[in-house]
Write an enzyme that holds these catalytic residues in place. Structure first.
Site, mmCIF file in Angstrom:
data_model
loop_
_atom_site.group_PDB
_atom_site.id
_atom_site.type_symbol
_atom_site.label_atom_id
_atom_site.label_comp_id
_atom_site.label_asym_id
_atom_site.label_seq_id
_atom_site.Cartn_x
_atom_site.Cartn_y
_atom_site.Cartn_z
ATOM 1 N N ARG A 301 1.049 -1.886 0.012
ATOM 2 C CA ARG A 301 -0.472 0.277 -0.222
ATOM 3 C C ARG A 301 1.101 1.088 0.096
ATOM 4 O O ARG A 301 0.440 2.296 -0.866
ATOM 5 C CB ARG A 301 -1.496 -0.259 1.146
ATOM 6 C CG ARG A 301 -2.106 -1.128 0.833
ATOM 7 C CD ARG A 301 -3.040 -1.109 2.404
ATOM 8 N NE ARG A 301 -3.796 -2.044 1.730
ATOM 9 C CZ ARG A 301 -5.251 -2.267 2.648
ATOM 10 N NH1 ARG A 301 -5.118 -2.061 3.791
ATOM 11 N NH2 ARG A 301 -6.002 -3.089 1.985
ATOM 12 N N TYR A 442 -6.445 -0.199 -6.799
ATOM 13 C CA TYR A 442 -5.371 -1.022 -6.404
ATOM 14 C C TYR A 442 -4.689 -1.526 -4.807
ATOM 15 O O TYR A 442 -4.810 -0.163 -4.569
ATOM 16 C CB TYR A 442 -4.541 -2.135 -7.648
ATOM 17 C CG TYR A 442 -3.192 -1.523 -8.056
ATOM 18 C CD1 TYR A 442 -2.839 -0.403 -7.343
ATOM 19 C CD2 TYR A 442 -2.637 -1.772 -9.024
ATOM 20 C CE1 TYR A 442 -1.861 0.493 -8.543
ATOM 21 C CE2 TYR A 442 -1.274 -1.719 -9.879
ATOM 22 C CZ TYR A 442 -0.600 -0.329 -9.572
ATOM 23 O OH TYR A 442 -0.030 0.339 -9.688
ATOM 24 N N GLU A 443 -4.506 -2.546 -4.983
ATOM 25 C CA GLU A 443 -3.876 -2.635 -3.169
ATOM 26 C C GLU A 443 -5.059 -1.929 -2.650
ATOM 27 O O GLU A 443 -5.118 -1.807 -1.117
ATOM 28 C CB GLU A 443 -3.001 -1.995 -2.585
ATOM 29 C CG GLU A 443 -1.799 -2.472 -3.956
ATOM 30 C CD GLU A 443 -1.304 -3.855 -3.302
ATOM 31 O OE1 GLU A 443 -1.955 -4.751 -2.450
ATOM 32 O OE2 GLU A 443 -1.153 -4.575 -4.052
ATOM 33 N N GLY A 444 -6.136 -2.311 -2.604
ATOM 34 C CA GLY A 444 -7.586 -1.467 -1.480
ATOM 35 C C GLY A 444 -8.251 0.118 -2.247
ATOM 36 O O GLY A 444 -7.114 1.056 -2.010
#
Lengths: 594, 594
Positions: A301, A442-444
């Site tokens: 993140r 992406y990545e949450g």
């Protein structure tokens, strides 16, 4: 053309994020400023001279499927090998596996520069580093021995296989399955989508970390295990041997990051090997895969946050260069005859300064997050370690979301500065927007980051972590006032206001959570996240402005800090309002959506 | 799939923009509500059933140069012919040339729907309509007779040839030249760039309106003339005859609007005809070309604003549909077992409501601008005509900039709602962002609109126009308060605040202009423009909410109005602050840009 802003980066990591005082206190052993500077300069040189020139080619050609194989853009496989040979992949990796065990902050700074050169390219090592972390933290001795050295050197690359069509943010919905073979290995079956650098021609082997369920696993996220599944099974000598039963079925046709192959991966359909099922080994314990994955994900993140910073920097450089060259109209007060460079028009200057402010704010937030991670490892005092872990945990969603939102906004402003030229692909300004647009997803998604920030990070130590942080910010505002710097204008007043807005919103959210009003708290999560990022931007730019470093940039730092405070910080009041007063009207308006 | 929001549009034009009371007063002769509804429904049907299905194909294929000719995407030439046969091109055109002389507002409403279907496609008629206006207003009787009927019917299309490589926003820098032939015609020479639909295969002839300089013309914008230069010279029967000496040299490779051919046009290099020079005829007087061009440009600016509205609507529809289908996680308070549709997550609901608010605000502002144009033509009272002309002039830059900025923001939010799917081109959400990104740039960048708003529009009637408008907005806020509608929550308070912010910023700017502090005024032009747009959004949504129309949407209008007021309007204070207090720090920070 992008030129790595090595001095800006060095200043921010030393004097804003806190590396200098940590070095002075010996937090990182014998590491000294000279070594830091040397590494940053060399990373910057590689980004400027080697990565950036191949960025546009990568965008234009993209990675392609040719006869079932993935072909990366011209020159990229070579570029990757040169990059790995430079030892960059192992900057923070354990020394026993060939890494340099340097602070994470240095890696993050280098990542920014490589991402500015080409975000699509820099994604590959980012994933490998994540795999190294997960295996180093949770892998068995055998796995470490067989894989870490090759991954740390970058001879092999790594991937994260999470997403499935029905399971994006919601990992509980995963369906990929694993079967125990009985010899300690597993057979993996399933389809994964959006697998970055899942297949390519730049490395000898690709090591997939795959989330899947065992047959007897509990439902939901408590039944997920993490498996290491190599493309080629290592032979007795540890070299790539037999092909494992997995392949890339197709590449996605994406808005941006064209150079990065985004793969649909099929595991265990019997294409390779005598028996169906991709062979894999468990990383960590059975059914504890999510915890292992989170080891990778937190750093990932922050790495995505760096992509936001990287796009901000590159897009801003490009726009400033264009605005100095391009002449149109006559700026008010211009003395020269003829048309003025558009940078002299106040509206363009405002745009460029806003871009610069967001770049430096995002960088300072992200570097501070990396520094907190480093400090949590550098101390043997459990209370201090916990403090820094919490600080890193608190900063991670802000670093990810604020920086990536800034990346999109700044890239879009960069196009605007270019006028009609900005819309023409050859100019290169549009690529930054196309690339930047994935980072808030992406990545949450940034919405998920906001949920994480509000529901998991604010309650850390019963709110003491966030309250302590706010107290530090107040001290920063006080230091501005005490400095009596006329060139900082009304900075102290604007900082005060933004920090009070942050405090009021924070207390309101903590109270709502305590009362179980989760829905109301979540309704304000995204505005709160931005409010936090803006307040931090103001505070960190002020910290930089007050640092007396004799590098000839002091006046510029002061002027940009004042511009930021007097032009961007007033937004925090509207955001606070949205957090505190917005939920009821949002709830009442749901019917509007049908 | 996009479905034209005919009812929303009809409501906004009748009850917010003011068409109903104008019809009731007979401002547009015999035109009645039933006819308006019938036209809107048919335009909506065409947009939904005919244009929208070809939008993605157009984006994917793009217009291409094949053997020197421009080939539009599959089906587009046919689509264009069906569209022209429907009589849509002549909606507002003079009746004597085959038009229907209907209010501009109807055309603008139809444009929204066609642009939602495909912005790249709808650009073609937009340009033709501009050419019709310029020729009708300024052309000689001969030109009108030879060209208007074909352009009004759409058998021929039109273009605007302004931009040259060195002259984008700054028309004073134009270099294209014209020579008098002696028989009333001219020979035109030069290169023009970014010419939308400059060459294509969808119509029999293409009529270029070209800005160029005569040999004895004064320097700067007072030496520019406007010429009509057809691709094919009409023969004795008025049909396309000999090829004129002009051609499309190349198409641009753009971020978006791929279906629309963006041409580099070469005039007079001798490729066609016995003698060098493209044959043209003057439109209006020599050296007065800029005034003629502005006839086209004002309406074109509003038309571009409609593109912003159109993208907002289409992107919002798509995001709402996806958010209802896609399930992930469990929304707070969800009663059903399993995953919730993401629309139930508060953060997604906030995003979608924000998208809806910006869509409706942009639409109301743009429709109000079109209505003011109509009213200025509908009255024989010079004072009233002037009032409405000024109102239209004031609203035009706001309609253009606020709507197109909203288009970019809403399209970007739409991608975000789709998560990873949003980044995949096949989903179609990314196209909206790619298409939307040009609208804040062309027909005068939004920064130029802001300069126009502050330096030319605020001073209209010594500030009486804008002050009168603000007084009307205050009445609107008062009406909300007087309505005692509990469902409107704190709307009146937020409206008050935003209008006071607008008033304070306006007075500050008028004062700065009066004192000759142009640079300070221009430094705040863009934030002021957004402040104006936001305040109008609040006021117009309130007007809609208070209109008692028995269409079953009253509760939704009220709820969306409240959401908008309580969540979006607080930003006006920060914007006002930026206008009033931002200039000094901006000036001080210029050195930061190097």
């Amino acid at each position: 053309m992008y030129i790595a802003p090595v001095d800006d980066i060095a200043f921010t990591l030393k004097h804003v994020a806190g590396l200098k005082s940590a070095l002075d206190q010996g937090a990182f052993g014998e590491l000294d400023e000279d070594t830091v500077d040397a590494i940053l300069h060399e990373a910057g040189r590689f980004a400027t001279d080697e990565v950036a020139p191949l960025g546009d080619i990568g965008d234009k050609q993209g990675s392609k499927m040719v006869d079932g194989a993935v072909r990366t853009p011209d020159g990229w496989a070579d570029l990757y090998r040169r990059w790995a040979e430079g030892g960059w992949n192992g900057l923070t990796a354990p020394e026993e596996f060939g890494g340099q065990a340097l602070p994470h902050l240095l890696n993050v700074a280098a990542l920014e520069m490589w991402n500015s050169g080409s975000m699509a390219f820099a994604l590959c090592p980012t994933l490998t580093m994540g795999a190294v972390e997960a295996i180093a933290a949770h892998g068995s001795g055998n796995l470490k021995a067989a894989y870490l050295e090759k991954l740390v050197s970058g001879v092999w690359t790594g991937t994260m296989n999470l997403t499935e069509p029905q399971a994006g943010s919601d990992l509980a919905a995963l369906k990929s399955r694993a079967e125990r073979v009985g010899d300690g290995s597993y057979r993996i079956f399933g389809q994964k989508i959006y697998i970055t650098w899942g297949e390519h021609d730049a490395a000898e082997n690709i090591i997939h970390l795959v989330l899947a369920r065992l047959p007897d696993a509990p439902a939901g996220t408590r039944g997920i295990s993490l498996f290491l599944v190599p493309k080629f099974l290592p032979d007795a000598a540890g070299n790539p041997g037999e092909r494992n039963d997995l392949f890339c079925h197709a590449l996605e046709h994406k808005l941006g990051i064209h150079g990065s192959p985004t793969c649909t991966m099929i595991f265990g359909d019997g294409r390779y090997g005598a028996e169906k099922g991709a062979i894999g080994w468990i990383v960590g314990e059975e059914n504890k895969g999510l915890a292992c994955m989170f080891t990778m994900m937190n750093n990932a993140r922050l790495a995505v946050g760096m992509q936001g910073v990287a796009i901000c920097e590159a897009a801003t450089q490009k726009a400033i260069a264009y605005a100095k060259e391009r002449t149109q109209g006559k700026a008010p007060g211009a003395k020269a005859t003829g048309m003025s460079p558009i940078i002299e028009h106040p509206d363009i200057a405002r745009t460029l300064l806003t871009m610069k402010a967001l770049t430096q704010g995002s960088r300072a937030i992200s570097f501070s997050c990396a520094h907190a991670i480093d400090m949590s490892h550098a101390t043997s005092d459990p209370a201090k370690a916990r403090f820094w872990q919490e600080r890193a945990a608190l900063l991670t969603p802000i670093a990810k979301s604020f920086s990536t939102d800034a990346g999109v906004d700044v890239a879009s402003l960069g196009i605007q500065v270019h006028g009609g030229m900005g819309f023409i692909e050859e100019t290169g300004a549009a690529r930054y927007l196309r690339d930047a647009r994935i980072a808030p997803i992406y990545e949450g998604t940034n919405g998920i980051q906001a949920i994480d920030l509000v529901t998991r990070k604010l309650p850390l130590s019963e709110g003491a972590q966030v309250r302590g942080f706010i107290a530090e910010l107040k001290e920063q505002a006080e230091a501005v006032r005490a400095s009596n710097t006329p060139e900082l204008g009304e900075t102290a007043r604007y900082l005060d206001r933004s920090i009070i807005d942050l405090e009021e919103a924070t207390e309101w959210l903590l109270d709502a959570l305590a009362k179980g009003e989760t829905s109301a708290a979540l309704a304000g999560a995204t505005p709160y996240q931005r409010l936090f990022g803006l307040a931090l931007t103001g505070a960190y730019l002020a910290k930089g402005a007050l640092a007396s470093v004799d590098d000839g940039q002091g006046a510029n730092r002061t002027a940009l800090c004042r511009f930021t405070a007097e032009n961007l910080l007033a937004e925090t009041s509207a955001l606070k309002d949205r957090v505190i007063s917005g939920a009821a009207s949002l709830e009442a308006a749901r019917a509007v959506l049908g």
